[in-house]
Design a protein around this motif. Structure first.
Motif, PDB file in Angstrom:
ATOM      1  N   SER A  28       7.974 -16.991  -0.734  1.00 11.21           N
ATOM      2  CA  SER A  28       9.342 -16.562  -0.942  1.00 11.21           C
ATOM      3  C   SER A  28       9.424 -15.110  -0.534  1.00 11.21           C
ATOM      4  N   ALA A  29      10.474 -14.790   0.205  1.00 11.04           N
ATOM      5  CA  ALA A  29      10.578 -13.422   0.691  1.00 11.04           C
ATOM      6  C   ALA A  29      11.994 -12.910   0.512  1.00 11.04           C
ATOM      7  N   LEU A  30      12.080 -11.608   0.372  1.00 14.14           N
ATOM      8  CA  LEU A  30      13.370 -10.948   0.356  1.00 14.14           C
ATOM      9  C   LEU A  30      13.638 -10.509   1.794  1.00 14.14           C
ATOM     10  N   ILE A  31      14.759 -10.952   2.366  1.00 19.56           N
ATOM     11  CA  ILE A  31      15.064 -10.562   3.734  1.00 19.56           C
ATOM     12  C   ILE A  31      15.879  -9.270   3.687  1.00 19.56           C
ATOM     13  N   VAL A  32      15.370  -8.236   4.342  1.00 19.19           N
ATOM     14  CA  VAL A  32      16.078  -6.958   4.371  1.00 19.19           C
ATOM     15  C   VAL A  32      16.352  -6.605   5.829  1.00 19.19           C
ATOM     16  N   HIS A  33      17.285  -5.679   6.052  1.00 20.64           N
ATOM     17  CA  HIS A  33      17.567  -5.258   7.418  1.00 20.64           C
ATOM     18  C   HIS A  33      17.261  -3.782   7.587  1.00 20.64           C
ATOM     19  N   VAL A  34      16.592  -3.484   8.675  1.00 26.63           N
ATOM     20  CA  VAL A  34      16.305  -2.094   9.025  1.00 26.63           C
ATOM     21  C   VAL A  34      16.573  -1.967  10.516  1.00 26.63           C
ATOM     22  N   GLY A  35      17.364  -0.960  10.899  1.00 23.11           N
ATOM     23  CA  GLY A  35      17.629  -0.740  12.323  1.00 23.11           C
ATOM     24  C   GLY A  35      18.205  -1.974  12.998  1.00 23.11           C
ATOM     25  N   GLY A  36      19.005  -2.738  12.273  1.00 22.34           N
ATOM     26  CA  GLY A  36      19.660  -3.902  12.865  1.00 22.34           C
ATOM     27  C   GLY A  36      18.752  -5.095  13.038  1.00 22.34           C
ATOM     28  N   GLN A  37      17.572  -5.028  12.451  1.00 24.85           N
ATOM     29  CA  GLN A  37      16.636  -6.144  12.614  1.00 24.85           C
ATOM     30  C   GLN A  37      16.190  -6.643  11.239  1.00 24.85           C
ATOM     31  N   PRO A  38      16.022  -7.959  11.104  1.00 25.10           N
ATOM     32  CA  PRO A  38      15.605  -8.451   9.791  1.00 25.10           C
ATOM     33  C   PRO A  38      14.098  -8.296   9.575  1.00 25.10           C
ATOM     34  N   PHE A  39      13.717  -7.997   8.346  1.00 24.76           N
ATOM     35  CA  PHE A  39      12.314  -7.973   7.948  1.00 24.76           C
ATOM     36  C   PHE A  39      12.182  -8.772   6.655  1.00 24.76           C
ATOM     37  N   ALA A  40      11.034  -9.397   6.472  1.00 21.18           N
ATOM     38  CA  ALA A  40      10.809 -10.153   5.243  1.00 21.18           C
ATOM     39  C   ALA A  40       9.820  -9.391   4.367  1.00 21.18           C
ATOM     40  N   VAL A  41      10.176  -9.212   3.099  1.00 20.40           N
ATOM     41  CA  VAL A  41       9.259  -8.590   2.147  1.00 20.40           C
ATOM     42  C   VAL A  41       8.818  -9.686   1.173  1.00 20.40           C
ATOM     43  N   PRO A  42       7.524 -10.017   1.143  1.00 20.36           N
ATOM     44  CA  PRO A  42       7.079 -11.080   0.228  1.00 20.36           C
ATOM     45  C   PRO A  42       7.537 -10.777  -1.197  1.00 20.36           C
ATOM     46  N   LEU A  43       8.210 -11.732  -1.789  1.00 14.83           N
ATOM     47  CA  LEU A  43       8.797 -11.523  -3.106  1.00 14.83           C
ATOM     48  C   LEU A  43       7.720 -11.221  -4.147  1.00 14.83           C
ATOM     49  N   SER A  44       6.503 -11.698  -3.858  1.00 17.50           N
ATOM     50  CA  SER A  44       5.425 -11.489  -4.823  1.00 17.50           C
ATOM     51  C   SER A  44       5.120 -10.008  -5.010  1.00 17.50           C
ATOM     52  N   SER A  45       5.462  -9.196  -3.998  1.00 18.52           N
ATOM     53  CA  SER A  45       5.153  -7.773  -4.132  1.00 18.52           C
ATOM     54  C   SER A  45       6.386  -6.976  -4.560  1.00 18.52           C
ATOM     55  N   VAL A  46       7.555  -7.650  -4.610  1.00 12.49           N
ATOM     56  CA  VAL A  46       8.786  -6.926  -4.942  1.00 12.49           C
ATOM     57  C   VAL A  46       8.960  -6.859  -6.448  1.00 12.49           C
ATOM     58  N   GLN A  47       9.160  -5.652  -6.949  1.00 13.88           N
ATOM     59  CA  GLN A  47       9.413  -5.518  -8.381  1.00 13.88           C
ATOM     60  C   GLN A  47      10.902  -5.540  -8.673  1.00 13.88           C
ATOM     61  N   GLU A  48      11.648  -4.784  -7.900  1.00 14.39           N
ATOM     62  CA  GLU A  48      13.091  -4.785  -8.070  1.00 14.39           C
ATOM     63  C   GLU A  48      13.737  -4.189  -6.838  1.00 14.39           C
ATOM     64  N   ALA A  49      15.056  -4.366  -6.721  1.00 16.03           N
ATOM     65  CA  ALA A  49      15.802  -3.759  -5.627  1.00 16.03           C
ATOM     66  C   ALA A  49      17.003  -3.056  -6.236  1.00 16.03           C
ATOM     67  N   LEU A  50      17.283  -1.860  -5.758  1.00 16.36           N
ATOM     68  CA  LEU A  50      18.422  -1.151  -6.320  1.00 16.36           C
ATOM     69  C   LEU A  50      19.196  -0.419  -5.234  1.00 16.36           C
ATOM     70  N   VAL A  51      20.405  -0.019  -5.587  1.00 20.31           N
ATOM     71  CA  VAL A  51      21.241   0.705  -4.636  1.00 20.31           C
ATOM     72  C   VAL A  51      20.656   2.110  -4.466  1.00 20.31           C
ATOM     73  N   PHE A  52      20.607   2.533  -3.230  1.00 21.61           N
ATOM     74  CA  PHE A  52      20.004   3.830  -2.925  1.00 21.61           C
ATOM     75  C   PHE A  52      21.009   4.951  -3.184  1.00 21.61           C
ATOM     76  N   ASP A  53      20.584   5.910  -3.968  1.00 23.31           N
ATOM     77  CA  ASP A  53      21.452   7.048  -4.258  1.00 23.31           C
ATOM     78  C   ASP A  53      20.793   8.306  -3.709  1.00 23.31           C
ATOM     79  N   PRO A  54      21.330   8.840  -2.596  1.00 23.43           N
ATOM     80  CA  PRO A  54      20.691  10.004  -1.954  1.00 23.43           C
ATOM     81  C   PRO A  54      20.565  11.181  -2.922  1.00 23.43           C
ATOM     82  N   ALA A  55      21.478  11.254  -3.895  1.00 22.60           N
ATOM     83  CA  ALA A  55      21.439  12.383  -4.832  1.00 22.60           C
ATOM     84  C   ALA A  55      20.174  12.342  -5.689  1.00 22.60           C
TER      85      ALA A  55
END
Lengths: 696, 161
Positions: free
Chosen positions: A553-580
Motif C-alpha cells: 500500500s502506498a501513498l501517491i504524492v506529486h512532486v514537480g508534476g510527477q507522481p511518486f509512491a511512498v510505501p504506507l508502511s513508512s508513513v507516519q502521518e501527512a499534514l498541510v505544510f505551513d512555511p511559517a
C-alpha cells in the motif's frame, strides 16, 4: 524444463525439505537427551525421514546420498530398538550428517564428482561407528508374568519398548475395547491420543471377539498412572482396563484374563514383524496419504506472475471506475450507471480476495530459518566454548517466502556475532554474577503490516564511548564530529563497512563482522535495523520488515508534476505544510511537530525538479528516526506492485523501484529508509561518516 | 508499434540478408544527421510512450517507460552521443535494444526513416574520417547519395551508465 529436469527439481526440493525436518527433529532430540527424557516417537520420526531419504536417493540414482542414508538408518534402527544407547557421540554424528546431506545435495545439483576430504573423513567415521555396537543390558521381562505367546508376537521394536517401560518402572495394563468396523481408524487414533499423556501403547491385537459390525481389540499399554486414573481418562462403557500382575508385587487379580489374553493374542501371529518396517496403523497411513495429496509445491516465480496479473487487473479496475463516473454523469444512462456500479463493486471485492489469496500462499512461517539457526548456534557455541541457550518465540509468524529466504544469512550473522562477541565466557559470566549459560532470545511477531524480529543477548553489551573511540582510531570519524553523535548514532557505527577488523579482539570491536552486510541485506528487503545496548546487560537488535514484497500500500504524492509512491508502511502521518513553521538550523531545514523537531527535506529540491505547490508534509520513519518530506500534493492511497529499476539505474539512490499507477503512468517508489538515512546523515556534517552513510 | 510478428520478420530478414554479404541497417535521424544501427539489434520500435523522469539518474537517461508490464530505461541517444538537444520530439520513437546484463534498453531517437540493405562495398570503415573518430562510429554507409553514420551498438551501450 523437460520432464526429467522437473523431476530432479522436485527431488532436490523434497530432499531439502526432509533435511530441514530432520534438522528440526535432531534439535529436539538433543534437547530431550539433555533432559534425559527421549520420546521414542521422535527417534521413530527421524528413522522414518532417513528411510524416506534413502528411498528417494535410490529412485534418482543419487548413490552417495543413498549410502549416507543407509548408514544412518542402521544407526537409527539400533537406537530405536535400544540396541545402542543414545550417546553424545551418536547425536554429534547425526548433527554432522545434516551438514553432509547439505553438501551432497549441493554436489548433486552442481553435478560435482569429487568428494571433499572432510566429507570423505566423515563417511569413514560414520561407517566405523555403524560397526561398533554396544548392546545395553536387557531389562528383565521376567518380572511380569508375560507368556511366551505374547512375547513371540511382539516385533523387535515393541519388545524394546516393553523392556524400556518396565525398566522405567511403569506398570503394564491390558485394555480391552470394542470398535465399530467402519470407524475403527478414527477411534483408534483417538484412543492413542488420549492415552499418550498417560503412557505408551506397546501393541494392540484383535481378540477375535465382536460381531459383524464391531471388532474387539486388546491393547497392551505401559503407564505410570494408577488404574483409576486410566479408567477415568480412557474409560467408556466399552472399555475395560486390567493391570497385569507383577511377580514380585502384591498378588494381581484375574489370572483368568491372563489365559484369555493368551488365546486372544494367538491368532495375530501373521502380523508383519519386519524390524525395518514400522507398522503404521491403518489410520495413520490414510492420514499421511491425505496430507501429501493436498499439498502442492509451487515455484514462487509463478506466484509473482500471478501477482503481476492482479496488478494489471487493478489497473483495469481503475479504468472501469473512470468509465463508471462518466456514465453516471449522464442522466440518460442512469440505470446503466447503477448496474455498472454494482459490477464494479463485485469486481473490486473479488480482486481483493484474489490478491489476499495469492499473498497468503506466499506466506511461510518464519520458523523455517530458526531451525537452521539452532544448528548454527549449537555449532558456534561449541567452537567458542560458551554455553548458549537459544530461546525462540513467534516461530509461527508468517512472512513472505522471499523475505524468509533473504533473512537467513543476516540472522545467522547476528546470532554468530552474539555468540562470539556478545555472550561472555563461562568464567567471566560467573564473575559478574550472571548464570553460566548465556541466553540468546529470538523473538518474531507481527504488528500491523510489519514483522518485527528481535535478536537479544544477555552478554556484555556495547559501550558507545568505546565505539566512538574505535571509529576515531580507524579514521571513520573526526574527534570534533564525534561530540555530536548520540548514543543511537554511535551504535550505528557498527554497520560501517570495515568498522571492525580481526586484529582487535577487544570487547566491542569484532561486533562489526559482517554487520554492514546484514544492514545491506535488510535494507534491500525494505527493512530497517535498530540497535539498543547496555554495557553489562546485553544487546538487542530489532529488524523491522514489511510482511510482503509483492504488493504494498502506498501513498501517491506529486512532486514537480510527477507522481511518486511512498510505501504506507513508512508513513507516519501527512499534514498541510505551513512555511511559517519552517526554521533553519545549521543550514538544515527543520519544523516543529507537536513540540518536537522534525528534519525536513523538500523533495522537489532534492530531486532537482520544479517546486509547484509544496502543500503537504509527509512524515516518514525509518526505525526510530523521522523525516518530513515536502511534496506538492497528495493524490491518495493505492496498492501497487513494485518492480525493480533496471541495472542501468542501479546507482540511483532514493528509489526502491517503480510501479504502474494506472493510465499507463509509471511512478517511482520512494525508498524511505534510504532517504531518511541520506538526509539525517547529512546533519552530522560533511564527515567521512556522513559521506559514507549518505552513499551507502 | 511493431507487433511481435513484425519484429520477428524484421529479425529473419536481417539474418537472411547478412548471409549474402549484405547487412541491413535501420536508418534514424538525430537532429540533422542520419545514423544507422544494425537491424539485428533492434527488437522493437515503439511510439514514445508516456515517460517517467528519474531524478538523480545519469544525464543521458530520459526516464522509464512501461512496456507490457516491464520497466524499460530510456536513454536519449542524442545526449549519449553528445549531440545538441534542439528539437522537441514529434515523430520521436523509442528503439528497444539489448543492453548489458541482459537488460532491455530504450533508445530515444528523433525519427525512424527506413531500412537500408548495404553490401560490403557500400560500407567504408570509420578510419576514412581520420584518427579522431568517436568509438561508437563503426563506419560510413553510402547509398544513392545518402550518407549513413553506422553505429556500433556495443560501443554505444557497453558502458551503459
Amino acid at each position: 524444463m523437460n520432464e526429467s529436469e522437473r523431476g530432479k527439481e522436485e527431488f532436490y526440493s523434497e530432499v531439502q525439505e526432509l533435511i530441514e525436518g530432520l534438522s528440526r527433529d535432531l534439535l529436539s532430540l538433543d534437547d530431550q537427551e539433555k533432559r534425559k527424557k527421549v520420546e521414542p516417537d521422535l527417534v521413530n520420526d527421524i528413522f522414518r525421514a532417513v528411510h524416506t531419504l534413502k528411498g528417494l536417493a535410490g529412485l534418482f540414482g543419487a548413490s552417495r546420498l543413498g549410502v549416507l542414508s543407509h548408514n544412518l538408518e542402521e544407526i537409527l534402527d539400533d537406537l530405536r530398538l535400544g540396541r545402542r544407547p543414545l550417546t553424545r557421540e551418536a547425536i554429534d554424528l547425526l548433527f554432522k550428517s545434516i551438514d553432509a546431506y547439505g553438501q551432497l545435495l549441493h554436489m548433486e545439483q552442481s553435478q560435482e564428482v569429487d568428494v571433499p576430504p572432510a566429507l570423505e573423513q566423515f563417511f569413514q567415521d560414520l561407517s566405523r561407528f555403524v560397526h561398533v555396537s554396544e548392546g545395553p543390558a536387557l531389562a528383565p521381562l521376567a518380572e511380569y508374568e508375560l507368556d511366551a505367546g505374547l512375547l513371540s508376537v511382539l516385533t523387535e521394536y515393541e519388545e524394546h519398548r516393553l523392556r524400556t517401560n518396565i525398566q522405567q518402572g511403569m506398570s503394564l495394563f491390558r485394555v480391552r475395547t470394542i470398535f465399530k468396523l467402519q470407524t475403527i481408524d478414527e477411534e483408534l487414533e483417538q484412543l492413542k491420543s488420549v492415552a499418550k499423556p498417560l503412557g505408551e501403547i506397546i501393541t494392540y491385537l484383535p481378540t477375535g471377539g465382536g460381531d459383524s459390525d464391531t471388532i474387539e481389540l486388546e491393547v497392551l499399554m505401559a503407564s505410570g498412572a494408577p488404574p483409576g486414573q486410566l479408567q477415568k481418562t480412557l474409560g467408556g462403557p466399552l472399555i475395560r482396563i486390567e493391570e497385569l500382575a507383577r511377580r514380585s508385587s502384591a498378588p494381581a487379580p484375574a489370572p483368568a484374563s491372563e489365559e484369555h489374553g493368551h488365546e486372544s493374542l494367538a491368532p495375530a501371529k501373521e502380523v508383519d514383524s519386519d524390524p525395518h518396517e514400522l507398522r503404521p496403523t491403518p489410520g495413520l497411513q490414510t492420514a499421511s496419504l491425505k496430507s501429501v495429496s493436498q499439498t502442492v509445491r509451487v515455484d514462487i516465480r509463478k506466484l509473482d506472475s500471478l501477482m503481476n496479473i492482479v496488478g494489471e487487473l487493478a489497473i483495469v479496475r481503475a479504468s472501469l471506475a473512470r468509465i463508471m463516473e462518466r456514465v453516471r454523469g449522464q442522466g440518460a444512462l442512469r440505470e446503466l450507471g447503477v448496474e455498472l456500479h454494482r459490477l464494479h463493486r463485485a469486481f473490486d471485492r473479488h480482486l481483493g480476495q484474489m490478491q489476499d489469496g495469492i499473498l497468503e500462499v506466499r506466506m511461510v512461517p518464519i520458523g523455517q530459518i530458526f531451525d537452521r539457526l539452532g544448528r548454527i548456534a549449537r555449532q558456534a557455541s561449541r567452537e567458542a566454548g560458551k554455553q548458549i541457550n537459544l530461546v525462540i518465540t513467534g516461530a509461527e509468524t508468517e512472512v513472505d517466502k522471499l523475505i524468509v529466504e533473504e533473512l537467513s544469512d543476516p540472522l545467522m550473522h547476528m546470532v554468530r556475532n552474539a555468540i562470539d562477541h556478545g555472550i561472555e565466557g563461562p568464567e567471566e559470566r560467573q564473575r559478574v554474577g550472571k548464570p553460566e549459560q548465556g541466553t540468546i532470545a529470538i523473538n518474531a511477531f507481527q504488528k500491523g503490516s510489519h514483522v518485527y524480529l528481535e535478536v537479544e543477548d544477555d552478554g556484555r553489551g556495547m559501550d558507545p564511548a568505546r565505539l566512538i573511540e574505535t571509529a576515531i582510531q580507524r579514521g571513520f570519524l573526526s574527534e570534533q564530529d564525534s561530540r555530536e553523535l548520540s548514543h543511537q548514532d554511535a551504535f550505528a557505527l557498527i554497520f560501517l563497512p570495515g568498522f571492525s577488523t580481526k586484529t582487535t579482539v577487544d570487547m566491542l570491536a569484532g561486533r562489526g563482522v559482517g554487520m554492514d552486510v546484514v544492514k545491506t541485506n535488510i535494507s534491500r528487503l525494505g527493512g530497517v535495523i535498530d540497535v539498543q545496548s547496555d554495557v553489562g546487560v546485553g544487546t538487542k537488535m530489532t529488524i523491522t520488515l514489511p510482511i510482503t514484497l509483492a504488493i504494498l500500500s502506498a501513498l501517491i504524492v506529486h512532486v514537480g508534476g510527477q507522481p511518486f509512491a511512498v510505501p504506507l508502511s513508512s508513513v507516519q502521518e501527512a499534514l498541510v505544510f505551513d512555511p511559517a513553521n519552517l526554521r533553519t538550523v545549521d543550514n538544515r531545514e527543520v519544523m516543529t511537530l507537536r513540540g518536537a523537531t522534525l528534519p525536513v527535506a523538500r523533495l522537489a529540491r532534492l530531486f532537482q525538479m520544479e517546486e509547484q505547490n509544496r502543500g503537504f508534509v509527509v512524515v516518514v520513519a525509518a526505525g526510530s528516526r523521522r523525516l518530513g518530506l515536502v511534496v506538492d500534493y497528495l493524490e491518495g492511497q493505492q496498492d501497487i506492485v513494485i518492480k525493480p529499476l533496471g541495472p542501468s539505474l542501479r546507482q540511483v539512490r532514493g528509489f526502491a523501484g517503480a510501479a504502474q499507477l494506472g493510465d499507463q503512468r509509471v511512478g517511482l517508489v520512494l525508498d524511505s529508509p534510504a532517504l531518511v538515512e541520506e538526509i539525517l546523515a547529512g546533519e552530522v556534517g560533511k564527515t567521512p561518516l556522513g559521506l559514507r552513510r549518505g552513499m551507502a | 508499434m511493431v507487433n511481435s510478428r513484425g519484429s520477428r520478420q524484421l529479425g529473419r530478414r536481417a539474418q537472411a540478408a547478412e548471409r549474402g554479404g549484405v547487412t541491413e541497417f535501420l536508418a534514424l535521424r538525430l537532429g540533422s544527421e542520419i545514423y544507422g544501427v544494425p537491424l539485428t539489434h533492434v527488437r522493437e520500435i515503439l511510439v514514445a510512450p508516456p515517460l517517467t523522469q528519474v531524478p538523480r539518474a545519469p544525464h543521458d537517461v530520459l526516464g522509464i517507460i512501461n512496456v507490457r508490464g516491464h520497466l524499460v530505461t530510456v536513454i536519449d541517444l542524442k545526449r549519449r552521443l553528445g549531440l545538441p538537444d534542439l528539437e522537441p520530439p514529434r515523430k520521436g520513437r523509442v528503439l528497444l535494444v539489448p543492453g548489458p546484463e541482459g537488460e532491455l534498453l530504450g533508445l530515444s531517437v528523433d525519427e525512424v526513416l527506413q531500412v537500408y540493405r548495404l553490401s560490403e562495398s557500400e560500407i567504408e570503415p570509420a578510419g576514412v574520417l581520420g584518427g579522431n573518430v568517436a568509438e561508437h562510429v563503426a563506419g560510413i554507409g553510402r547509398r544513392d547519395g545518402a550518407l549513413l553514420i553506422l553505429l556500433s551498438p556495443r560501443a554505444l551501450l557497453g558502458g551503459a551508465a
